[in-house]
Motif scaffolding. Structure first.
Motif, PDB file in Angstrom:
ATOM      1  N   GLY A  55      13.348 -13.931   0.266  1.00 17.17           N
ATOM      2  CA  GLY A  55      14.413 -14.857   0.619  1.00 17.17           C
ATOM      3  C   GLY A  55      15.670 -14.368  -0.081  1.00 17.17           C
ATOM      4  O   GLY A  55      15.621 -13.477  -0.944  1.00 17.17           O
ATOM      5  N   GLY A  56      16.793 -14.954   0.235  1.00 17.82           N
ATOM      6  CA  GLY A  56      18.048 -14.478  -0.333  1.00 17.82           C
ATOM      7  C   GLY A  56      18.083 -14.553  -1.852  1.00 17.82           C
ATOM      8  O   GLY A  56      18.604 -13.663  -2.516  1.00 17.82           O
ATOM      9  N   ALA A  57      17.497 -15.605  -2.432  1.00 22.91           N
ATOM     10  CA  ALA A  57      17.673 -15.841  -3.861  1.00 22.91           C
ATOM     11  C   ALA A  57      16.433 -15.571  -4.705  1.00 22.91           C
ATOM     12  O   ALA A  57      16.526 -15.476  -5.920  1.00 22.91           O
ATOM     13  CB  ALA A  57      18.120 -17.291  -4.082  1.00 22.91           C
ATOM     14  N   GLY A  58      15.258 -15.412  -4.064  1.00 26.61           N
ATOM     15  CA  GLY A  58      14.017 -15.241  -4.824  1.00 26.61           C
ATOM     16  C   GLY A  58      14.057 -14.074  -5.808  1.00 26.61           C
ATOM     17  O   GLY A  58      13.711 -14.246  -6.980  1.00 26.61           O
ATOM     18  N   PRO A  59      14.489 -12.885  -5.365  1.00 29.49           N
ATOM     19  CA  PRO A  59      14.437 -11.728  -6.256  1.00 29.49           C
ATOM     20  C   PRO A  59      15.360 -11.835  -7.479  1.00 29.49           C
ATOM     21  O   PRO A  59      15.165 -11.134  -8.467  1.00 29.49           O
ATOM     22  CB  PRO A  59      14.870 -10.566  -5.344  1.00 29.49           C
ATOM     23  CG  PRO A  59      14.498 -11.016  -3.965  1.00 29.49           C
ATOM     24  CD  PRO A  59      14.769 -12.496  -3.963  1.00 29.49           C
ATOM     25  N   LEU A  60      16.350 -12.723  -7.427  1.00 32.66           N
ATOM     26  CA  LEU A  60      17.224 -12.908  -8.591  1.00 32.66           C
ATOM     27  C   LEU A  60      16.491 -13.597  -9.726  1.00 32.66           C
ATOM     28  O   LEU A  60      16.770 -13.378 -10.896  1.00 32.66           O
ATOM     29  CB  LEU A  60      18.405 -13.811  -8.201  1.00 32.66           C
ATOM     30  CG  LEU A  60      19.731 -13.177  -7.826  1.00 32.66           C
ATOM     31  CD1 LEU A  60      20.721 -14.279  -7.489  1.00 32.66           C
ATOM     32  CD2 LEU A  60      20.257 -12.321  -8.958  1.00 32.66           C
ATOM     33  N   HIS A  61      15.580 -14.493  -9.377  1.00 30.03           N
ATOM     34  CA  HIS A  61      14.959 -15.359 -10.381  1.00 30.03           C
ATOM     35  C   HIS A  61      13.529 -14.960 -10.724  1.00 30.03           C
ATOM     36  O   HIS A  61      12.935 -15.506 -11.635  1.00 30.03           O
ATOM     37  CB  HIS A  61      14.960 -16.815  -9.875  1.00 30.03           C
ATOM     38  CG  HIS A  61      16.339 -17.362  -9.705  1.00 30.03           C
ATOM     39  ND1 HIS A  61      16.954 -18.113 -10.671  1.00 30.03           N
ATOM     40  CD2 HIS A  61      17.243 -17.241  -8.701  1.00 30.03           C
ATOM     41  CE1 HIS A  61      18.173 -18.443 -10.267  1.00 30.03           C
ATOM     42  NE2 HIS A  61      18.371 -17.928  -9.071  1.00 30.03           N
ATOM     43  N   ALA A  62      12.984 -14.043  -9.957  1.00 28.52           N
ATOM     44  CA  ALA A  62      11.538 -13.814  -9.998  1.00 28.52           C
ATOM     45  C   ALA A  62      11.034 -13.391 -11.373  1.00 28.52           C
ATOM     46  O   ALA A  62      10.013 -13.888 -11.846  1.00 28.52           O
ATOM     47  CB  ALA A  62      11.152 -12.780  -8.953  1.00 28.52           C
ATOM     48  N   VAL A  63      11.737 -12.479 -12.019  1.00 27.47           N
ATOM     49  CA  VAL A  63      11.193 -11.949 -13.274  1.00 27.47           C
ATOM     50  C   VAL A  63      11.165 -13.024 -14.347  1.00 27.47           C
ATOM     51  O   VAL A  63      10.191 -13.170 -15.087  1.00 27.47           O
ATOM     52  CB  VAL A  63      11.994 -10.713 -13.737  1.00 27.47           C
ATOM     53  CG1 VAL A  63      11.468 -10.219 -15.073  1.00 27.47           C
ATOM     54  CG2 VAL A  63      11.903  -9.608 -12.682  1.00 27.47           C
ATOM     55  N   ALA A  64      12.233 -13.827 -14.408  1.00 31.55           N
ATOM     56  CA  ALA A  64      12.265 -14.890 -15.419  1.00 31.55           C
ATOM     57  C   ALA A  64      11.140 -15.890 -15.183  1.00 31.55           C
ATOM     58  O   ALA A  64      10.476 -16.335 -16.131  1.00 31.55           O
ATOM     59  CB  ALA A  64      13.616 -15.596 -15.394  1.00 31.55           C
ATOM     60  N   ILE A  65      10.912 -16.220 -13.920  1.00 34.20           N
ATOM     61  CA  ILE A  65       9.841 -17.178 -13.604  1.00 34.20           C
ATOM     62  C   ILE A  65       8.488 -16.578 -13.969  1.00 34.20           C
ATOM     63  O   ILE A  65       7.630 -17.240 -14.555  1.00 34.20           O
ATOM     64  CB  ILE A  65       9.899 -17.564 -12.110  1.00 34.20           C
ATOM     65  CG1 ILE A  65      11.182 -18.361 -11.840  1.00 34.20           C
ATOM     66  CG2 ILE A  65       8.670 -18.360 -11.699  1.00 34.20           C
ATOM     67  CD1 ILE A  65      11.487 -18.549 -10.363  1.00 34.20           C
TER      68      ILE A  65
END
Lengths: 677, 599, 66
Positions: A447-457
């Motif tokens: 999705g547009g925003a998933g890869p921005l947050h994935a590592v932190a999650i």
């Protein structure tokens, strides 16, 4: 010949076509919510795939979803056992929140005045205790004819008590009502959802009837439009369970396509997980307003029947297990009365959108925070199709910062952190609720925003690997393109396990499987299809089940052993001496998976122009200044590795790799991110 | 990758982000406990009803976090755990211990409410406790299902357990289990339910170990105290926002199961002061002979419940929330039963009445926040016997929703679990599968919601027919002669009722008429036989504001939905309707005239 | 009036009844704060209850023996 997937989203209608060699064609067309058919046809034209070259189209649509969410479906008359007409209104009597006097129960998909009782009764053993006679049927017909003249029913939903055990009365009513009201679609509860608990079954059959005229109309308009094209195009709709169904079948059982639009992302996510060699994955499809979390276990999707239209309105049909939460790029940061910072679930949506969209939004959103942290390039959002205003983003975040007494940079980091934490908690609930420990899983983010947050999650969850598929923004359309024919069936048996025999179970499964294979053949199955059999088990007196796989070889004995073992693992105890109840037989029959190793391999993707490595000033999670290396994804060949902090940009998404993490480009095209050794 | 990357960044001495994160984590942990409980419990009241609550407490017995399942239990668990710590002594807990406790005089709600408590250690140091408080259906005593509605002493109400270790360092203390299960009528169900409770503790303990690995005992204790301080500060700010003053109100419990003519006054004087608020129940009736008494824990729970309903929903729920709330509940009264007075009905029926009294009192201060009185009877109906198909003994605790009171902005919900709980109903198909009854009707009770500018919700009607040679039933219901009051000109809701029609008869009678029970709605141990029918009618909620001010379009919609009839529309709401082309429409002019004439 | 003194409750197994705070009514588990007012002994949970007794209860209801 191309297998084509078309996904209708809120903003764009995406197309992915795959030819026999695995070559990929992609296209995007602005969505046309008023007439979704137009964008559907438009994106085919835009892709320049000739009609003659289309093997089939699988279409993920939100027609049913939107009708339900916006409550713009049919006027549904509800027919039930006399004395129980209020069941859809009474519901389960609990409240959404403990301390909220102002909360109102959800309005069911019918009205009290359209609810009609039929004199009949089946008991808990499936025996008819009050026969449905001709007079009772005539009275139902008369009551339906007597409904207010300005509100003629547009569909009929029937749900009789214990019809899942004995459907005779529902079938009789269905037949007679069809004769009396030849123009009205009729949905019968035992066909739509043969499950225990009358409220949940009523709510489900109401949903089916509610969307039926609309979905039927849409399917018909697609059929007509496709028939008028230069060549015959085979088109099916993606079902909520990730399989596909013919247009005509979707029109008949529209409840199956309620989550059609979400299923593609899960199928696509699973595909890319497998291509990365990952059997157990959590998919995170995060866009502007919401994030969908799904599970892949042993290479397979998870299914559930616990979906709710809104809190308290369940739809109990097999769907790909997905948990949607209000967390996306547009989620708004706010400060509560005590000065504590919160994020979401309110969203700025696509309009006005984040402050940075410069479209009138002034609330600080997650996207704004990412901009302040230097993770997004204001000039390369959607590949530069949309310019972001970094100054507006900074101002919005600064306003929040003032209220919490921190710097804007610290506040931006805090907003991102809280959004990450919210998603983390949702993933925890989605896994742990099923007795699954997320730590053994990979996180597949798109999705547009998933890869921005994935590592932190992933770090918060203790997950060791993150996978970012190629073209993260087109995973849903790809999922539709590679979706398989699939049938899920559930049969409630509700008996003690010592009364069950392997022979009888095998016979029942075999019968269900034969039905399912028949349906698949009608859907146009050509190749081989697999089947899995599962038993839903619980200790007698428990009311919730655990699914375990049933094999001919292991039989019931092995199922029971597995059930006790899992119960002990998760809850810390088991009762090997206690009677076990066998509640459902669950069957899946599915086409040989096109994502399997023997299936077509996708060739390298079309590249956006490489732009070399640049540097950008940004902030870490402590708000401290750092420098990010910024790469264009197409410039990274398979096998390439790099260390964080770094940012990978592509047309439809941005991947953020924080310090301490390491990226490797997998031969499949996936980005694999792990902790640096 | 390392799970602690982010948590470590905020370290011990967490900042506000770290606290938000930790609070979410803890609430989530409590929810996980609840899910484990729901999925594994044996009784309908747990797996369908969700009548339990899950809590994390620190080693001072202060509540750090809980998942909201049942508000009635929240106040009490604070006292049960504190009592347990004081009685057993902090030094006497060992890893793997599980303490069970249901003593109403030692902080509990009433005898069916069992608390299980497990200490959580990290590196040999005690951090605190995880606890689950749950309504166990069958606990022995004179009546099946734990509701001896005519009990005069606690000893008749079931098996009373002071805090005892039923599991000692991981080993079941068999002697105690034998005692407990020998005193329950359905030992297998109790065995399954107790293990569901204990299993939920294991789930939470596992998760707390993760947090302790990150923060250490000292870090997690400090963070918990910060969260409590934060919630306390928020709640004090809420109190400061209330208009200062003294606000009194009263309501009544109609009988106690022992003396059918006695009424019991619930009175509260609420004093809103600078930054605390006193709830003074002085003036409430002396304690009843029968079990319509509240323990201190019930009265505290009800008080907290009302306050949480009237204040900001986003305040993290922990012990800090309660610090600005001062309660004065005279011992020996209906709001603070003294030993050995019975108390089973207090938690189930009086709690709701207390909450309504507080809403009534504060309606003078914050009319926009409160609701009119709710029907607010759980319609507790207990039954048990031998199932004709399985020959097994079963027991069930059955409850109904009732109509809720209207608020300034909206109608009260129809048939909803009373405010002391948040239970689900048991589906008819589950009910008939488990128990030998046929449900003949389950519908809204006509015109039971009080009329008003916004309407009270309707209660419900359930008709049951016995499908076994014999079923033993008990009842503890209220608001059969009183009514849920309306506010600011809104009308009262309709009363509830309990009736029986013996097999072969044609008339509905009260249990007093048919069986000679002392009270028609609070009795125990009546034997019904095949073909006997029971009708439960739950009360409706009160209305808010004058019905003459209700939007005529809404009146028309109510009418079309069958919530009341044309006569009521005209006489109560002053709305005149006429037929236009076969459908009803509001006659605006005549409605104006009618409303003008009536006011 | 003095600040009062802490009094431990007896702990015999056969003591199964409970005593209450003279202000709030809460049950006392282990020990209570004893104060004497006008010759009448009072039991309180803690100093907070003792204070509220002085500032709220006494002016309103007087020093009643219960």
């Amino acid at each position: 010949m191309y297998r084509v997937g078309i996904d209708s989203g809120g903003t764009f209608t995406d197309l992915v076509g795959i030819d026999a060699d695995g070559a990929l064609v992609v296209a995007k067309h602005a969505s046309t919510p008023q007439a979704p058919k137009d964008a559907f046809l438009g994106v085919i034209d835009k892709s320049r795939i000739a009609d003659e070259a289309i093997e089939r189209i699988a279409h993920g649509t939100t027609v049913a979803t939107n009708a339900i969410i916006q409550r713009q479906g049919a006027r549904v008359a509800f027919v039930t056992t006399s004395g129980f007409e209020d069941v859809p209104f009474i519901q389960r009597i609990n409240r959404r929140r403990e301390y909220d006097l102002h909360w109102r129960k959800p309005q069911p998909l019918t009205r009290r005045r359209w609810s009609v009782g039929a004199r009949e009764r089946v008991n808990a053993n499936g025996e008819i205790t009050v026969p449905l006679d001709a007079e009772a049927i005539a009275d139902v017909v008369a009551a339906l004819r007597a409904l207010p003249a300005d509100e003629p029913p547009e569909a009929i939903a029937v749900c009789l008590l214990f019809a899942f055990l004995n459907p005779r009365h529902e079938l009789m009513l269905g037949e007679q009502l069809a004769q009396a009201f030849p123009d009205l679609p009729i949905s019968l509860s035992h066909q739509v959802a043969p499950i225990w608990r009358e409220y949940e079954r009523s709510s489900t059959v109401l949903a089916d009837a509610f969307v039926k005229p609309l979905v039927a109309g849409y399917c018909e308009s697609l059929s007509r439009a496709l028939a008028a094209r230069s060549a015959q195009v085979h088109c099916s709709i993606l079902k909520s369970d990730g399989g596909t169904t013919l247009l005509a079948n979707a029109a008949r059982r529209p409840v199956d396509i309620l989550l059609s639009g979400l299923a593609g992302g899960l199928v696509g996510g699973r595909y890319w997980a497998r291509r990365a060699g990952i059997a157990d994955g959590i998919t995170l499809d995060m866009g502007g307003t919401s994030a969908d979390v799904g599970l892949v276990i042993g290479g397979q999707q998870r299914f559930t029947t616990e979906f709710e239209i809104e809190w308290g309105l369940p739809v109990a049909v097999p769907i790909v297990e997905v948990r949607t939460l209000g967390a996306g790029g547009g989620s708004i940061a706010w400060v509560d009365k005590g000065g504590m910072l919160n994020v979401g679930p309110q969203s700025a949506g696509a309009s006005p959108g984040p402050a940075a969209y410069a479209a009138g939004g002034t609330d600080a959103t997650v996207t704004d925070a990412n901009l302040v942290l230097g993770r997004l390039d204001p000039d390369y959002f959607l590949g530069g199709e949309m310019a972001l205003d970094a100054a507006l983003a900074w101002q919005a975040v600064a306003r929040v910062a003032q209220r919490v007494g921190q710097t804007p940079e610290q506040t931006a980091a805090a907003i991102v952190d809280i959004a990450d934490e919210n998603m983390t908690n949702a993933i925890r609930l989605a896994t742990i609720e099923r007795g699954i420990d997320p730590r053994g899983f990979a996180l597949v983010a798109f999705g547009g925003a998933g890869p921005l947050h994935a590592v932190a999650i992933a770090r918060k969850l203790g997950i060791e690997r993150v996978v970012v598929p190629p073209h993260p923004g087109l995973v849903s359309a790809l999922g539709a393109a590679i979706s398989e024919l699939r049938v899920e069936k559930v049969r409630t048996v509700a008996m003690l396990s010592d009364l069950a025999s392997d022979a009888a179970l095998i016979a029942q499964f075999a019968e269900m499987e034969a039905d399912a294979r028949g349906e698949l053949a009608a859907e146009g199955l050509r190749g081989h299809a697999f089947a899995t059999w599962k038993l839903s088990l619980r200790y007698f007196q428990q009311n919730y089940e655990q699914d375990v796989t049933f094999t001919r070889a292991g039989g019931l004995a092995e199922c029971l052993a597995q059930f006790h073992r899992r119960h002990a693992e998760f809850y810390g105890y088991s009762f090997p001496d206690q009677p076990v109840e066998l509640v459902h037989l669950r069957l899946s029959v599915y086409e040989a998976d096109r994502g399997d190793a023997e299936g077509p391999r996708l060739r390298a993707l079309p590249a956006d122009a490489p732009a070399g490595v640049r540097e950008r000033a940004g902030r870490d999670m402590g708000g401290r200044a750092v420098t990010f290396a910024v790469h264009r994804r197409a410039a990274l060949p398979p096998g390439h590795t790099l260390a964080g902090p770094a940012i990978i940009e592509e047309v439809d998404s941005t991947t953020f790799i924080p310090a301490g993490a390491r990226l490797q480009v997998h031969e499949s095209g996936n980005l694999i991110i792990t902790e640096a050794a | 990758m390392s799970a602690n990357a982010t948590m470590d960044a905020t370290g011990p001495g967490l900042d506000s982000v770290g606290l938000t994160v930790l609070n979410n984590f803890l609430v989530n942990t409590c929810r996980e406990m609840g899910l484990a409980m729901m999925k594994t419990a044996y009784s309908s009241i747990f797996n369908e009803g969700l009548d339990f609550s899950c809590i994390i407490l620190d080693r001072d017995g202060e509540m750090v976090s809980y998942a909201e399942f049942c508000p009635a239990q929240i106040g009490a668990i604070l006292y049960t755990v504190k009592w347990t710590i004081e009685e057993l002594g902090l030094d006497n807990f060992r890893p793997g211990d599980v303490v069970m406790h249901n003593d109403p005089y030692r902080g509990g709600c009433h005898m069916p409410e069992h608390t299980v408590i497990k200490p959580v250690f990290h590196d040999g140091e005690l951090y605190g406790f995880v606890a689950n408080i749950a309504h166990v259906t069958e606990i022995g005593g004179k009546a099946v299902g734990g509701f001896a509605a005519d009990a005069k002493e606690v000893y008749q109400e079931g098996l009373r357990l002071p805090p005892i270790k039923i599991i000692d360092q991981g080993r079941h203390v068999d002697d105690l289990w034998k005692v407990i299960l020998s005193n329950h009528r359905t030992p297998v169900t109790s065995w399954g339910d107790f293990h569901a409770m204990i299993g939920s503790l294991s789930v939470a303990e596992r998760r707390l170990h993760e947090a302790l690995a990150k923060h250490g005992v000292a870090g997690l204790l400090a963070a918990g105290k910060s969260l409590m301080a934060y919630s306390e500060q928020r709640m004090r700010a809420e109190v400061r926002e209330l208009p200062k003053g003294e606000y009194g109100f009263e309501d009544w419990i109609e009988n106690d199961g022992v003396d059918p003519t006695a009424r019991y006054r619930i009175h509260c004087l609420v004093s809103v002061r600078d930054d605390d608020i006193i709830f003074d129940y002085t003036g409430s009736s002396k304690q009843a002979k029968g079990p319509c008494n509240c323990t201190y824990g019930v009265t505290a729970s009800a008080t907290y419940n009302a306050m949480l309903n009237l204040t900001d929903q986003t305040i993290p729920r922990n012990s800090g929330c309660y610090r600005p709330i001062r309660i004065i509940a005279p011992p020996g009264s209906v709001v603070n039963v003294a030993h050995p007075g019975p108390s089973v009905g207090g938690n189930s029926e009086v709690h709701e009445r207390i909450v309504d009294v507080l809403f009534g009192a504060l309606s003078a201060a914050v009319p926009q926040r409160v609701a009119a009185a709710a029907g607010a009877s759980s319609c507790n109906f207990l039954f048990g016997g031998r199932h004709p198909q399985t020959a097994q003994y079963y027991a069930n605790y059955h409850i109904e929703g009732s109509g809720w009171g209207a608020t300034i902005g909206g109608d009260g919900n129809h048939t909803q679990c009373p405010i002391n709980g948040n239970c689900r109903n048991t589906p008819v198909e589950v009910f008939e599968t488990r128990y030998p009854w046929t449900v003949e009707q389950y519908s809204l009770a006509p015109i039971s919601g009080g009329h008003g500018r916004t309407r009270g919700g309707h209660g419900c009607i359930r008709v049951l027919r016995v499908d076994a040679p014999e079923i033993t039933v008990s009842s503890f219901m209220d608001r059969h002669s009183t009514r849920a009051w309306g506010l600011f000109g809104g009308e009262d809701g309709g009363s509830g009722a309990l009736r029986v029609m013996r097999a072969g008869e044609q008339t509905w009678r009260t249990f007093s008429e048919a069986f000679g029970t002392v009270s028609p709605n609070k009795f125990a141990d009546v034997q019904l036989h095949r073909g006997d029918r029971v009708m439960i009618v739950s009360p409706g909620g009160g209305g808010y504001g004058s019905p003459l001010e209700r939007d005529p379009a809404l009146v028309l919609e109510d009418l079309r939905e069958g919530l009341y009839d044309v006569d009521i529309a005209r006489t109560v709401y002053g709305v005149v309707l006429r037929e236009v082309g076969g459908t009803l429409a509001v006659d605006a002019q005549r409605t104006r005239q009618e409303r003008g004439a009536t006011t | 009036m003095t600040d009062g003194e802490w009094v431990e409750l007896p702990r015999q197994l056969y003591v199964t009844t409970v005593c209450h705070c003279d202000l709030c009514g809460k049950m006392v588990a282990r020990r209570f704060l004893r104060q004497v007012h006008d010759g009448q002994p009072k039991r309180f949970c803690d100093a907070d209850c003792a204070r509220l007794w002085q500032e709220y209860w006494r002016p309103r209801y007087g020093n009643r023996p219960d």
